[in-house]
Scaffold this motif. Sequence first.
Motif, PDB file in Angstrom:
ATOM      1  N   LEU A 114       4.855   9.781   5.061  1.00 10.99           N
ATOM      2  CA  LEU A 114       3.404   9.937   5.176  1.00 10.99           C
ATOM      3  C   LEU A 114       2.656   9.197   4.070  1.00 10.99           C
ATOM      4  CD1 LEU A 114       3.182  13.734   6.074  1.00 10.99           C
ATOM      5  CD2 LEU A 114       2.894  11.792   7.625  1.00 10.99           C
ATOM      6  N   ARG A 115       3.266   9.109   2.892  1.00 15.15           N
ATOM      7  CA  ARG A 115       2.572   8.481   1.762  1.00 15.15           C
ATOM      8  C   ARG A 115       2.265   7.013   2.022  1.00 15.15           C
ATOM      9  NH1 ARG A 115       7.592   7.280   1.326  1.00 15.15           N
ATOM     10  NH2 ARG A 115       8.335   5.555   0.008  1.00 15.15           N
ATOM     11  N   THR A 116       2.934   6.397   3.000  1.00 13.83           N
ATOM     12  CA  THR A 116       2.701   4.986   3.305  1.00 13.83           C
ATOM     13  C   THR A 116       1.687   4.803   4.435  1.00 13.83           C
ATOM     14  OG1 THR A 116       4.491   4.847   4.955  1.00 13.83           O
ATOM     15  CG2 THR A 116       5.092   4.514   2.649  1.00 13.83           C
ATOM     16  N   VAL A 117       1.139   5.900   4.949  1.00 10.46           N
ATOM     17  CA  VAL A 117       0.144   5.833   6.021  1.00 10.46           C
ATOM     18  C   VAL A 117      -1.233   5.903   5.388  1.00 10.46           C
ATOM     19  CG1 VAL A 117      -0.716   6.918   8.128  1.00 10.46           C
ATOM     20  CG2 VAL A 117       1.743   6.931   7.629  1.00 10.46           C
ATOM     21  N   HIS A 118      -2.018   4.834   5.531  1.00  8.62           N
ATOM     22  CA  HIS A 118      -3.296   4.725   4.826  1.00  8.62           C
ATOM     23  C   HIS A 118      -4.470   4.502   5.782  1.00  8.62           C
ATOM     24  CE1 HIS A 118      -1.175   4.604   1.027  1.00  8.62           C
ATOM     25  NE2 HIS A 118      -0.423   3.614   1.479  1.00  8.62           N
ATOM     26  N   VAL A 119      -5.651   4.764   5.264  1.00  6.09           N
ATOM     27  CA  VAL A 119      -6.903   4.505   5.972  1.00  6.09           C
ATOM     28  C   VAL A 119      -7.684   3.469   5.178  1.00  6.09           C
ATOM     29  CG1 VAL A 119      -9.144   5.495   6.576  1.00  6.09           C
ATOM     30  CG2 VAL A 119      -7.064   6.767   7.067  1.00  6.09           C
ATOM     31  N   GLN A 120      -8.311   2.515   5.859  1.00  2.02           N
ATOM     32  CA  GLN A 120      -9.130   1.504   5.207  1.00  2.02           C
ATOM     33  C   GLN A 120     -10.581   1.629   5.651  1.00  2.02           C
ATOM     34  OE1 GLN A 120      -7.287  -2.281   6.166  1.00  2.02           O
ATOM     35  NE2 GLN A 120      -6.112  -2.261   4.270  1.00  2.02           N
ATOM     36  N   LEU A 121     -11.492   1.562   4.702  1.00  2.00           N
ATOM     37  CA  LEU A 121     -12.919   1.524   4.998  1.00  2.00           C
ATOM     38  C   LEU A 121     -13.338   0.063   4.863  1.00  2.00           C
ATOM     39  CD1 LEU A 121     -14.056   4.671   2.952  1.00  2.00           C
ATOM     40  CD2 LEU A 121     -13.073   4.534   5.247  1.00  2.00           C
ATOM     41  N   THR A 122     -13.483  -0.632   5.968  1.00  5.84           N
ATOM     42  CA  THR A 122     -13.525  -2.089   5.947  1.00  5.84           C
ATOM     43  C   THR A 122     -14.915  -2.709   5.814  1.00  5.84           C
ATOM     44  OG1 THR A 122     -13.597  -2.165   8.375  1.00  5.84           O
ATOM     45  CG2 THR A 122     -11.424  -2.190   7.329  1.00  5.84           C
TER      46      THR A 122
END
Length: 334
Positions: free
Chosen positions: A133-141
């Motif tokens: 899970l630690r490698t699953v990210h969200v980006q605010l682009t």
Amino acid sequence: MNAVRKGLRRRGRLLAQALGPPRRPAAASQQPAPGAARQQSRGETGPGAGPGTGPEGKRERGTQGPGQGKGQDQGRGAEQPEQPKRPAYVAPHAGRLVDSPVFVLSSVRSGSTLLRVLLNSHSKIRAPHEMHLRTVHVQLTRPFTAEAMKGLRLDRKELEHLLWDRVLHAELTHSGKEVIVDKTPANLFVWRRLRDCWPNARYVFLRRHPGAVVSSLVNRRAEPDMAAIHDEVLRYAEAMDEAAGELAGHTVTYERLTADPEAATRDLCAYLGVAWEPGMLEYGEHDHGTFRPQMGDWSEKIKSGRIQAARDGDHYEGLPARLAEIAEGWGYTR
């Protein structure tokens, strides 16, 4: 004849002036030549301009000229005090679909895949492969995205937490079970983040003698680097001690899990609030997905479907002092 020569020379001067560049006015008070304003707007400088000077050699605002020193009033060029930055927005906890997931915190090569399949053999426990899970990210682009999320009482970190929670919920719902377990070893390095995400999470500390972990890594690698392996095992061991000092949980040792799996799994089931089931010990009779790299152990030993005894030996031999100290602190006698 002289008159003719004078006339030709005068005509030559007039012709040269007509074809040459326009003369710059001599007075400093006159307007700059055409193009100078454009040059100034681009910040260009002409010959002779030095540091702190603009076009035409004029000194720019905020720079010191001859005779100007520190402490002297420089008017509009004086530096303004830096405005304090507003603290970054921190979103409140948005609630979770899975209130109390279970995380197995362990080093690599500590038997976490064995523990996973034993738990996954329970009718009420879903323990899939390592989820990372630690490698699953969200980006605010976009520049305005953070502000839009702030209006919804969210920030990037809480958005990631919602996504992680949704992943667990989807897997738990798909399985039809009640308890979900993640056994990713690298979770040891993000236990604070897991605690922030799930304040009611439960933790299982799975320990194995550090010397045995070292031996397992040496046997697994084609060209083992002993110094690198010792450093790796130490990072996990120290992270384990740090997490165990801050989090409440249940401790299991690999040695007891393999020597007396019924007693070990009974105690663990009691901690998780489910009744023990004898079918847990026959993990080979259940479907656990494909055993493959990066998702857990994929050796023939785990594929055998049988619980096998831990290797014997002097696990303190050649062990660095710090790892030996940790092993003793975990209750492993020499």
